[in-house]
Design an enzyme around this catalytic site. Structure first.
Site, PDB file in Angstrom:
ATOM      1  N   ASP A 116      18.265   8.365  76.509  1.00  0.00           N
ATOM      2  CA  ASP A 116      19.110   8.551  75.320  1.00  0.00           C
ATOM      3  C   ASP A 116      18.310   9.238  74.224  1.00  0.00           C
ATOM      4  O   ASP A 116      17.067   9.180  74.213  1.00  0.00           O
ATOM      5  CB  ASP A 116      19.580   7.185  74.787  1.00  0.00           C
ATOM      6  CG  ASP A 116      20.485   6.481  75.780  1.00  0.00           C
ATOM      7  OD1 ASP A 116      21.081   7.155  76.626  1.00  0.00           O
ATOM      8  OD2 ASP A 116      20.562   5.235  75.698  1.00  0.00           O
TER       9      ASP A 116
HETATM   10  N1  URA Z   1      18.875   2.569  79.377  1.00  0.00           N
HETATM   11  C1  URA Z   1      19.407   2.884  78.185  1.00  0.00           C
HETATM   12  O1  URA Z   1      20.233   2.161  77.655  1.00  0.00           O
HETATM   13  N2  URA Z   1      19.007   4.026  77.611  1.00  0.00           N
HETATM   14  C2  URA Z   1      18.087   4.860  78.128  1.00  0.00           C
HETATM   15  O2  URA Z   1      17.752   5.892  77.525  1.00  0.00           O
HETATM   16  C3  URA Z   1      17.537   4.504  79.358  1.00  0.00           C
HETATM   17  C4  URA Z   1      17.942   3.360  79.979  1.00  0.00           C
END
Ligand code: URA
Length: 245
Positions: A116
């Site tokens: 993310d």
């Molecule tokens: N899980 C999440 O919620 N976000 C990420 O970026 C990676 C794993």
């Protein structure tokens, strides 16, 4: 010409000179054509007259402006992703590819999976589609570990739920090993990679992720010597670990 050991050389047979230059990320095909016209490129000591000339990348010696161009088919990089960057190759200002020299984009490198925008840490970048595909395949269950901090303390009931599978509505999570360091900080390891998975899992047990950092992926560990935004090529040992993951 030097044969770089990181290359799989699966397609290490004959190829056009302009394709050779675009594969190593040094020149686009049209830039290669221009360089040829200017007499900047030699193959085995001879100035090349056409960009479509066929070469054997692992054998022929290619130079650009007098400098040997090293053949490398595949690149494998570890990036310590900072917050604020998206894991994509889209042509936008804040993609992780903007943190790397352009040659890697030209060579077809892409982020292997997504973090993310606000998640930091280990991101593998490669142009080896087969290895990336294998690491991302849900059937392969490549292990990913994340350091996290959350808003509400996690106790034994929540750890039990995380470790035994949580029904997130669209799917039930596979067991996730969870180790708390303080009541609100810990390390969670999963073998899945669904959208916002860790955030959704922590939310499902009544907490909220405030900080998320990936520290390992498919047997590869984040190099703590890399600051956020820094990257390096993987060592041969690290590449072997990934391929065996
Ligand atoms: N899980 C999440 O919620 N976000 C990420 O970026 C990676 C794993």
């Amino acid at each position: 010409m030097k044969n770089n050991s990181k290359s799989g050389l699966k397609n290490g047979g004959i190829m056009r000179l302009d394709r050779f230059f675009s594969s190593v990320g040094q020149l686009t095909r049209s830039e290669c054509g221009v360089a040829v016209k200017k007499g900047r490129i030699t193959v085995n000591g001879e100035i090349v007259k056409t960009a479509s000339v066929k070469i054997l990348p692992c054998k022929d010696e290619v130079t650009l402006d007098g400098e040997t161009v090293v053949w490398q088919e595949y690149y494998y990089l570890m990036l310590n992703k900072p917050s604020g960057y998206i894991s994509s190759t889209e042509n936008s200002e804040n993609t992780v590819m903007k943190l790397l020299p352009e040659k890697y984009s030209r060579a077809g490198c892409f982020p292997c999976g997504r973090l993310d925008i606000d998640t930091v840490g280990l991101l593998l970048i490669t142009n080896d589609g087969d290895t990336a595909h294998r690491l991302l395949s849900p059937k392969k269950h490549a292990l990913k570990s994340y350091r996290f901090r959350c808003s509400v303390p996690i106790g034994s009931d929540e750890i039990y739920a995380l470790e035994n599978g949580i029904d997130l509505g669209d799917f039930v999570t596979l067991p996730a090993k969870t180790e708390m360091i303080t009541p609100t900080e810990g390390i969670i390891s999963v073998t899945e990679g669904k959208f916002h998975q860790i955030k959704r899992m922590l939310f499902a047990v009544g907490s909220k992720i405030e900080f998320l950092e990936r520290i390992s992926f498919g047997g590869l560990e984040l190099d703590e010597k890399l600051d956020r935004g820094e990257w390096r090529e993987l060592t041969d040992d690290e590449i072997s670990v990934l391929k065996e993951a």
